[in-house]
Design a protein around this motif. Structure first.
Motif, PDB file in Angstrom:
ATOM      1  N   THR A 154       0.830  -1.207   0.000  1.00  0.00           N
ATOM      2  CA  THR A 154       0.000   0.000   0.000  1.00  0.00           C
ATOM      3  C   THR A 154       0.860   1.249   0.000  1.00  0.00           C
ATOM      4  O   THR A 154       0.617   2.195  -0.749  1.00  0.00           O
ATOM      5  CB  THR A 154      -0.943   0.002   1.214  1.00  0.00           C
ATOM      6  OG1 THR A 154      -1.795  -1.142   1.161  1.00  0.00           O
ATOM      7  CG2 THR A 154      -1.795   1.265   1.235  1.00  0.00           C
ATOM      8  N   ARG A 155       1.872   1.261   0.856  1.00  0.00           N
ATOM      9  CA  ARG A 155       2.765   2.423   0.907  1.00  0.00           C
ATOM     10  C   ARG A 155       3.421   2.666  -0.446  1.00  0.00           C
ATOM     11  O   ARG A 155       3.452   3.796  -0.943  1.00  0.00           O
ATOM     12  CB  ARG A 155       3.838   2.203   1.977  1.00  0.00           C
ATOM     13  CG  ARG A 155       4.987   3.195   1.895  1.00  0.00           C
ATOM     14  CD  ARG A 155       5.926   3.107   3.067  1.00  0.00           C
ATOM     15  NE  ARG A 155       6.643   1.840   3.170  1.00  0.00           N
ATOM     16  CZ  ARG A 155       7.562   1.594   4.110  1.00  0.00           C
ATOM     17  NH1 ARG A 155       7.842   2.517   5.016  1.00  0.00           N
ATOM     18  NH2 ARG A 155       8.183   0.426   4.147  1.00  0.00           N
ATOM     19  N   ARG A 156       3.952   1.620  -1.046  1.00  0.00           N
ATOM     20  CA  ARG A 156       4.622   1.778  -2.333  1.00  0.00           C
ATOM     21  C   ARG A 156       3.638   2.186  -3.432  1.00  0.00           C
ATOM     22  O   ARG A 156       3.993   2.966  -4.326  1.00  0.00           O
ATOM     23  CB  ARG A 156       5.347   0.485  -2.708  1.00  0.00           C
ATOM     24  CG  ARG A 156       6.628   0.271  -1.911  1.00  0.00           C
ATOM     25  CD  ARG A 156       7.405  -0.932  -2.376  1.00  0.00           C
ATOM     26  NE  ARG A 156       8.712  -1.022  -1.733  1.00  0.00           N
ATOM     27  CZ  ARG A 156       9.797  -0.395  -2.160  1.00  0.00           C
ATOM     28  NH1 ARG A 156       9.733   0.359  -3.248  1.00  0.00           N
ATOM     29  NH2 ARG A 156      10.947  -0.511  -1.523  1.00  0.00           N
ATOM     30  N   ALA A 157       2.428   1.689  -3.377  1.00  0.00           N
ATOM     31  CA  ALA A 157       1.443   2.042  -4.402  1.00  0.00           C
ATOM     32  C   ALA A 157       1.097   3.525  -4.351  1.00  0.00           C
ATOM     33  O   ALA A 157       1.051   4.195  -5.389  1.00  0.00           O
ATOM     34  CB  ALA A 157       0.186   1.193  -4.240  1.00  0.00           C
ATOM     35  N   VAL A 158       0.868   4.061  -3.147  1.00  0.00           N
ATOM     36  CA  VAL A 158       0.441   5.456  -3.049  1.00  0.00           C
ATOM     37  C   VAL A 158       1.601   6.425  -3.193  1.00  0.00           C
ATOM     38  O   VAL A 158       1.380   7.615  -3.483  1.00  0.00           O
ATOM     39  CB  VAL A 158      -0.319   5.723  -1.731  1.00  0.00           C
ATOM     40  CG1 VAL A 158      -1.512   4.797  -1.605  1.00  0.00           C
ATOM     41  CG2 VAL A 158       0.602   5.597  -0.522  1.00  0.00           C
ATOM     42  N   GLU A 159       2.844   5.945  -3.031  1.00  0.00           N
ATOM     43  CA  GLU A 159       4.002   6.821  -3.167  1.00  0.00           C
ATOM     44  C   GLU A 159       4.736   6.623  -4.495  1.00  0.00           C
ATOM     45  O   GLU A 159       5.776   7.237  -4.728  1.00  0.00           O
ATOM     46  CB  GLU A 159       4.954   6.604  -1.989  1.00  0.00           C
ATOM     47  CG  GLU A 159       4.326   7.021  -0.650  1.00  0.00           C
ATOM     48  CD  GLU A 159       5.223   6.776   0.554  1.00  0.00           C
ATOM     49  OE1 GLU A 159       6.358   6.305   0.352  1.00  0.00           O
ATOM     50  OE2 GLU A 159       4.787   7.046   1.684  1.00  0.00           O
ATOM     51  N   GLY A 160       4.194   5.758  -5.363  1.00  0.00           N
ATOM     52  CA  GLY A 160       4.787   5.569  -6.685  1.00  0.00           C
ATOM     53  C   GLY A 160       6.106   4.829  -6.660  1.00  0.00           C
ATOM     54  O   GLY A 160       7.041   5.179  -7.388  1.00  0.00           O
ATOM     55  N   LYS A 161       6.192   3.763  -5.860  1.00  0.00           N
ATOM     56  CA  LYS A 161       7.458   3.031  -5.720  1.00  0.00           C
ATOM     57  C   LYS A 161       7.303   1.525  -5.928  1.00  0.00           C
ATOM     58  O   LYS A 161       8.195   0.760  -5.569  1.00  0.00           O
ATOM     59  CB  LYS A 161       8.057   3.300  -4.333  1.00  0.00           C
ATOM     60  CG  LYS A 161       8.391   4.763  -4.078  1.00  0.00           C
ATOM     61  CD  LYS A 161       8.943   4.965  -2.670  1.00  0.00           C
ATOM     62  CE  LYS A 161       9.282   6.430  -2.408  1.00  0.00           C
ATOM     63  NZ  LYS A 161       9.776   6.642  -1.023  1.00  0.00           N
ATOM     64  N   GLN A 201       7.342   5.406   8.274  1.00  0.00           N
ATOM     65  CA  GLN A 201       7.430   6.792   8.723  1.00  0.00           C
ATOM     66  C   GLN A 201       6.037   7.376   8.920  1.00  0.00           C
ATOM     67  O   GLN A 201       5.087   6.970   8.240  1.00  0.00           O
ATOM     68  CB  GLN A 201       8.193   7.639   7.701  1.00  0.00           C
ATOM     69  CG  GLN A 201       9.587   7.136   7.385  1.00  0.00           C
ATOM     70  CD  GLN A 201      10.514   7.191   8.570  1.00  0.00           C
ATOM     71  OE1 GLN A 201      10.378   8.058   9.444  1.00  0.00           O
ATOM     72  NE2 GLN A 201      11.467   6.270   8.635  1.00  0.00           N
ATOM     73  N   PRO A 202       5.885   8.354   9.820  1.00  0.00           N
ATOM     74  CA  PRO A 202       4.576   9.001   9.965  1.00  0.00           C
ATOM     75  C   PRO A 202       4.044   9.546   8.646  1.00  0.00           C
ATOM     76  O   PRO A 202       2.823   9.519   8.397  1.00  0.00           O
ATOM     77  CB  PRO A 202       4.857  10.124  10.970  1.00  0.00           C
ATOM     78  CG  PRO A 202       5.978   9.603  11.804  1.00  0.00           C
ATOM     79  CD  PRO A 202       6.847   8.831  10.834  1.00  0.00           C
ATOM     80  N   THR A 203       4.929  10.033   7.780  1.00  0.00           N
ATOM     81  CA  THR A 203       4.465  10.554   6.491  1.00  0.00           C
ATOM     82  C   THR A 203       3.914   9.455   5.581  1.00  0.00           C
ATOM     83  O   THR A 203       3.149   9.755   4.658  1.00  0.00           O
ATOM     84  CB  THR A 203       5.602  11.291   5.761  1.00  0.00           C
ATOM     85  OG1 THR A 203       6.772  10.457   5.739  1.00  0.00           O
ATOM     86  CG2 THR A 203       5.926  12.614   6.446  1.00  0.00           C
ATOM     87  N   ASP A 204       4.275   8.200   5.839  1.00  0.00           N
ATOM     88  CA  ASP A 204       3.673   7.111   5.075  1.00  0.00           C
ATOM     89  C   ASP A 204       2.183   7.009   5.383  1.00  0.00           C
ATOM     90  O   ASP A 204       1.362   6.787   4.489  1.00  0.00           O
ATOM     91  CB  ASP A 204       4.362   5.782   5.387  1.00  0.00           C
ATOM     92  CG  ASP A 204       5.799   5.738   4.908  1.00  0.00           C
ATOM     93  OD1 ASP A 204       6.108   6.372   3.879  1.00  0.00           O
ATOM     94  OD2 ASP A 204       6.615   5.075   5.572  1.00  0.00           O
ATOM     95  N   THR A 205       1.826   7.168   6.658  1.00  0.00           N
ATOM     96  CA  THR A 205       0.415   7.152   7.027  1.00  0.00           C
ATOM     97  C   THR A 205      -0.299   8.360   6.438  1.00  0.00           C
ATOM     98  O   THR A 205      -1.447   8.271   5.999  1.00  0.00           O
ATOM     99  CB  THR A 205       0.256   7.129   8.551  1.00  0.00           C
ATOM    100  OG1 THR A 205       1.031   6.043   9.094  1.00  0.00           O
ATOM    101  CG2 THR A 205      -1.206   6.921   8.948  1.00  0.00           C
TER     102      THR A 205
END
Length: 202
Positions: A94-101, A190-194
């Protein structure tokens, strides 16, 4: 992406709400090691964290966690721990999907999606700015939640035996595909991931 007009009460609630939603995901896959150890957690629970912010995680017969703590920070830490224990793979994808990674681990087939996300979504600097604009109590909640995730993952990767017991099978497969000597290990949460996940769901 400086033209984004972010914030207002709705945006802040969306991000904190994402942390809450992530903390209470409780439907476990049938093969989860958590389900296998649920009976032990039912009896005395698992004590996590340290000092006044310790939390006790107990699970019912279905493996659904309940977090008990004397402090709000302990509650968020325990929620992050349980979330990583139940959803380590989902957190990372999920983190990688929303951050383009995603393409960094899944290959060029995901590159087009990553490029689109990086074009239309917030930059890391903007996500950091949004986190900094949260109220101190919300920042503290996201920090403790992140610390709980990371603490569980460090425990899971502490030794070959713990990796076999606690690291998801998918990460062993991914590690092989990436040419690593052991299972794939996510970077610390990281908090910014949330924040990123919350903004993506608005």
């Amino acid at each position: 992406m400086g033209s984004h007009k972010f914030w207002g009460r709705k945006g802040r609630l969306a991000i904190l709400g994402t942390g809450i939603a992530m903390a209470v995901m409780t439907v476990l896959p049938a093969a989860s090691p958590v389900a296998a150890s649920a009976s032990a957690a039912q009896k005395g629970g698992t004590l996590v964290g340290s000092g006044a912010d310790q939390a006790r995680i107990t699970r019912d017969s279905y493996g659904v966690p309940t977090i008990n703590s004397q402090t709000t920070a302990g509650m968020w830490f325990g929620s992050g721990w349980a979330q990583a224990q139940d959803r380590m793979v989902q957190l990372e994808l999920t983190r990688r999907a929303v951050e383009g990674k995603l393409s960094q681990i899944l290959g060029p087939a995901e590159l087009s999606q990553d490029e689109t996300v990086r074009t239309v979504f917030y930059t890391p600097g903007e996500l950091k700015q949004q986190y900094n604009s949260l109220e101190p109590s919300a920042q503290a909640a996201l920090q403790a939640f992140s610390q709980g995730i990371n603490a569980y993952e460090e425990t899971a990767y502490a030794s070959p035996a713990s990796e076999q017991a606690d690291v998801p099978y998918e990460f062993f497969v991914l590690g092989q595909l990436l040419g690593e000597s052991g299972p794939y290990k996510p970077a610390p949460w990281q908090p910014t991931d949330t924040v990123a996940v919350g903004r993506s769901e608005e």
